[in-house]
Design a protein around this motif. Structure first.
Motif, PDB file in Angstrom:
ATOM      1  N   ALA A 185     -23.565 -44.679   2.750  1.00 61.70           N
ATOM      2  CA  ALA A 185     -23.949 -45.387   1.529  1.00 61.70           C
ATOM      3  C   ALA A 185     -23.152 -46.678   1.454  1.00 61.70           C
ATOM      4  O   ALA A 185     -22.203 -46.885   2.218  1.00 61.70           O
ATOM      5  CB  ALA A 185     -23.684 -44.522   0.297  1.00 61.70           C
ATOM      6  N   SER A 241     -30.503 -48.178  -2.190  1.00 63.70           N
ATOM      7  CA  SER A 241     -29.838 -48.717  -3.373  1.00 63.70           C
ATOM      8  C   SER A 241     -28.336 -48.456  -3.297  1.00 63.70           C
ATOM      9  O   SER A 241     -27.896 -47.448  -2.726  1.00 63.70           O
ATOM     10  CB  SER A 241     -30.405 -48.070  -4.641  1.00 63.70           C
ATOM     11  OG  SER A 241     -31.785 -48.339  -4.757  1.00 63.70           O
ATOM     12  N   LYS A 243     -24.616 -47.245  -4.216  1.00 69.94           N
ATOM     13  CA  LYS A 243     -24.107 -46.064  -4.913  1.00 69.94           C
ATOM     14  C   LYS A 243     -22.790 -46.451  -5.582  1.00 69.94           C
ATOM     15  O   LYS A 243     -21.743 -46.499  -4.927  1.00 69.94           O
ATOM     16  CB  LYS A 243     -23.901 -44.903  -3.936  1.00 69.94           C
ATOM     17  CG  LYS A 243     -25.150 -44.553  -3.134  1.00 69.94           C
ATOM     18  CD  LYS A 243     -26.337 -44.183  -4.019  1.00 69.94           C
ATOM     19  CE  LYS A 243     -27.581 -43.879  -3.202  1.00 69.94           C
ATOM     20  NZ  LYS A 243     -28.774 -43.661  -4.051  1.00 69.94           N
ATOM     21  N   ILE A 247     -19.034 -41.032  -4.781  1.00 70.48           N
ATOM     22  CA  ILE A 247     -19.921 -40.103  -4.080  1.00 70.48           C
ATOM     23  C   ILE A 247     -19.262 -38.741  -3.890  1.00 70.48           C
ATOM     24  O   ILE A 247     -19.937 -37.712  -3.866  1.00 70.48           O
ATOM     25  CB  ILE A 247     -20.346 -40.693  -2.727  1.00 70.48           C
ATOM     26  CG1 ILE A 247     -21.063 -42.030  -2.965  1.00 70.48           C
ATOM     27  CG2 ILE A 247     -21.258 -39.750  -1.966  1.00 70.48           C
ATOM     28  CD1 ILE A 247     -21.379 -42.781  -1.688  1.00 70.48           C
ATOM     29  N   LEU A 250     -20.157 -36.077  -6.419  1.00 69.56           N
ATOM     30  CA  LEU A 250     -21.517 -35.535  -6.475  1.00 69.56           C
ATOM     31  C   LEU A 250     -21.573 -34.169  -5.799  1.00 69.56           C
ATOM     32  O   LEU A 250     -20.856 -33.915  -4.826  1.00 69.56           O
ATOM     33  CB  LEU A 250     -22.497 -36.488  -5.782  1.00 69.56           C
ATOM     34  CG  LEU A 250     -22.632 -37.900  -6.365  1.00 69.56           C
ATOM     35  CD1 LEU A 250     -23.607 -38.718  -5.518  1.00 69.56           C
ATOM     36  CD2 LEU A 250     -23.086 -37.857  -7.815  1.00 69.56           C
ATOM     37  N   GLU A 254     -26.996 -33.020  -5.529  1.00 68.50           N
ATOM     38  CA  GLU A 254     -27.127 -34.378  -6.069  1.00 68.50           C
ATOM     39  C   GLU A 254     -27.179 -35.409  -4.942  1.00 68.50           C
ATOM     40  O   GLU A 254     -27.956 -36.367  -5.008  1.00 68.50           O
ATOM     41  CB  GLU A 254     -25.960 -34.673  -7.011  1.00 68.50           C
ATOM     42  CG  GLU A 254     -26.037 -33.904  -8.339  1.00 68.50           C
ATOM     43  CD  GLU A 254     -24.781 -34.065  -9.166  1.00 68.50           C
ATOM     44  OE1 GLU A 254     -24.879 -33.922 -10.403  1.00 68.50           O
ATOM     45  OE2 GLU A 254     -23.687 -34.310  -8.587  1.00 68.50           O
ATOM     46  N   ARG A 255     -26.369 -35.217  -3.904  1.00 64.05           N
ATOM     47  CA  ARG A 255     -26.414 -36.139  -2.773  1.00 64.05           C
ATOM     48  C   ARG A 255     -27.762 -36.055  -2.065  1.00 64.05           C
ATOM     49  O   ARG A 255     -28.335 -37.076  -1.658  1.00 64.05           O
ATOM     50  CB  ARG A 255     -25.279 -35.838  -1.792  1.00 64.05           C
ATOM     51  CG  ARG A 255     -23.899 -36.224  -2.317  1.00 64.05           C
ATOM     52  CD  ARG A 255     -22.876 -36.246  -1.206  1.00 64.05           C
ATOM     53  NE  ARG A 255     -22.669 -34.936  -0.613  1.00 64.05           N
ATOM     54  CZ  ARG A 255     -21.791 -34.043  -1.049  1.00 64.05           C
ATOM     55  NH1 ARG A 255     -21.024 -34.337  -2.098  1.00 64.05           N
ATOM     56  NH2 ARG A 255     -21.659 -32.881  -0.456  1.00 64.05           N
ATOM     57  N   GLU A 258     -30.412 -37.900  -3.972  1.00 64.13           N
ATOM     58  CA  GLU A 258     -30.275 -39.352  -3.879  1.00 64.13           C
ATOM     59  C   GLU A 258     -30.433 -39.856  -2.449  1.00 64.13           C
ATOM     60  O   GLU A 258     -30.290 -41.057  -2.194  1.00 64.13           O
ATOM     61  CB  GLU A 258     -28.918 -39.782  -4.440  1.00 64.13           C
ATOM     62  CG  GLU A 258     -28.779 -39.536  -5.941  1.00 64.13           C
ATOM     63  CD  GLU A 258     -27.580 -40.239  -6.533  1.00 64.13           C
ATOM     64  OE1 GLU A 258     -27.181 -41.303  -5.988  1.00 64.13           O
ATOM     65  OE2 GLU A 258     -27.035 -39.746  -7.537  1.00 64.13           O
ATOM     66  N   ILE A 260     -28.536 -39.269   0.224  1.00 66.06           N
ATOM     67  CA  ILE A 260     -27.270 -39.654   0.852  1.00 66.06           C
ATOM     68  C   ILE A 260     -26.960 -38.686   1.983  1.00 66.06           C
ATOM     69  O   ILE A 260     -26.776 -37.489   1.761  1.00 66.06           O
ATOM     70  CB  ILE A 260     -26.124 -39.642  -0.179  1.00 66.06           C
ATOM     71  CG1 ILE A 260     -26.424 -40.619  -1.318  1.00 66.06           C
ATOM     72  CG2 ILE A 260     -24.801 -40.010   0.488  1.00 66.06           C
ATOM     73  CD1 ILE A 260     -25.426 -40.564  -2.452  1.00 66.06           C
TER      74      ILE A 260
END
Length: 319
Positions: A185, A241, A243, A247, A250, A254-255, A258, A260
């Motif tokens: 990220a 996008s 982050k 991170i 998270l 959640e990762r 998104e 990641i």
């Protein structure tokens, strides 16, 4: 242009025939000052030798690990010059440390439970004297070119890890909890991602890649990361996008939500990505690519079949 932001540890010498030691000085607190900064004179002499060699140093503070770790940041320079400077810096550090009865190491993770040592690479591009990463109308004053460059880095980072993190020990640094990046990220607002945008703007707008470590060959690292960024520019690789939250806070779900992903977890994983990557062959040339894969696979084989002291301590009396 490029810059190396190398963290390095030194150890007091033990009474061994080869002069190498593992008696680790405990020096806590980031950026600690004298008189508690007990290695200041040694580091100052290192930096004076570097200046004599034509390498200007911005600063050399103690770092976060409580094991005699410090950071040396040279000034930005042209890419080949900075690769040369990196080799000279390591040579000077090793020899000056020995003069003070210490052993310098650039192992990525020399001590369990302490922060590892990184070799952050800062990158800038100029065209006709103008910084191409800078655009006052772009997100965080970043140009479209800067975004594409980052897109190339993030696209190819799995394969790049074989070069930027070239040892089995490298991947013991790339774990959560020790400031080293783990997740793929980028951000201009926090320090946890793989790619960070430092606060300087205008001619100082640059991209920082945080996963490389000082065991890496700086010539290969700089050649490969430059090729990755240029590939991103040529093909218009838009990065995901940014982050801007931490991170590491998270959850795995959640990762995943998104998008990641993680860096390779072992040298073997990185070498496999490197081996089957057409980009990698282009970046370093087919001859170097083949020889590098062969050598690193042999290194992994030796590592994976060697019985470690940890295994003896863990299993000898248990089974």
């Amino acid at each position: 242009g490029a810059s190396i932001d190398a963290k390095q540890s030194y150890w007091n010498s033990a009474c061994t025939e080869d002069g190498l030691g593992v008696i680790v000085p405990k020096q806590k607190n980031y950026h600690i000052a004298k008189p508690f900064d007990v290695a200041y004179e040694c580091r100052s002499e290192m930096c004076m030798h570097m200046k004599d060699a034509g390498i200007e140093i911005n600063y050399h503070p103690p770092e976060v690990a409580a094991s005699g770790q410090f950071e040396i940041e040279p000034q930005l320079g042209e890419v080949v010059h900075m690769a040369d400077a990196t080799m000279m810096i390591k040579y000077i550090i090793h020899n000056t440390a020995l003069k003070y009865g210490k052993t310098a190491t650039f192992m990525p993770k020399p001590i369990y439970g302490e922060a590892g040592s990184g070799m952050h690479v800062h990158m800038l591009l100029f065209k006709d004297g103008d910084p191409v990463f800078s655009d006052d109308n772009g997100y965080s004053h970043l140009s479209e070119t800067a975004h594409y460059f980052m897109g190339g880095l993030l696209k190819h980072i799995g394969a790049l890890c074989a070069i930027t993190n070239p040892s089995t020990n490298s991947f013991k640094r790339l774990v959560p909890g020790y400031e080293a990046p783990v997740y793929i990220a980028w951000s201009a607002k926090n320090r946890s991602p793989l790619v960070r945008i430092p606060t300087a703007r205008g001619t100082g707008t640059r991209i920082e890649l945080r996963n490389p470590d000082p065991a890496a060959n700086p010539y290969l690292v700089m050649a490969a990361v430059l090729q990755a960024g240029l590939d991103g520019i040529e093909k218009g690789m838009t990065p995901p996008s940014p982050k801007d939250s931490n991170i590491f806070h998270l959850t795995p779900d959640e990762r995943k939500a998104e998008g990641i992903h993680s860096l390779p977890k072992t040298l073997y994983d990185a070498i496999r990505e490197f081996k089957y990557s057409d980009f990698s062959k282009m970046a370093v040339g087919e001859h170097v690519h083949g020889k590098y894969v062969e050598a690193k696979m042999e290194e992994w084989k030796e590592y994976s079949t060697r019985v470690s002291q940890w295994e003896i301590d863990k299993y000898l009396g248990k089974y």
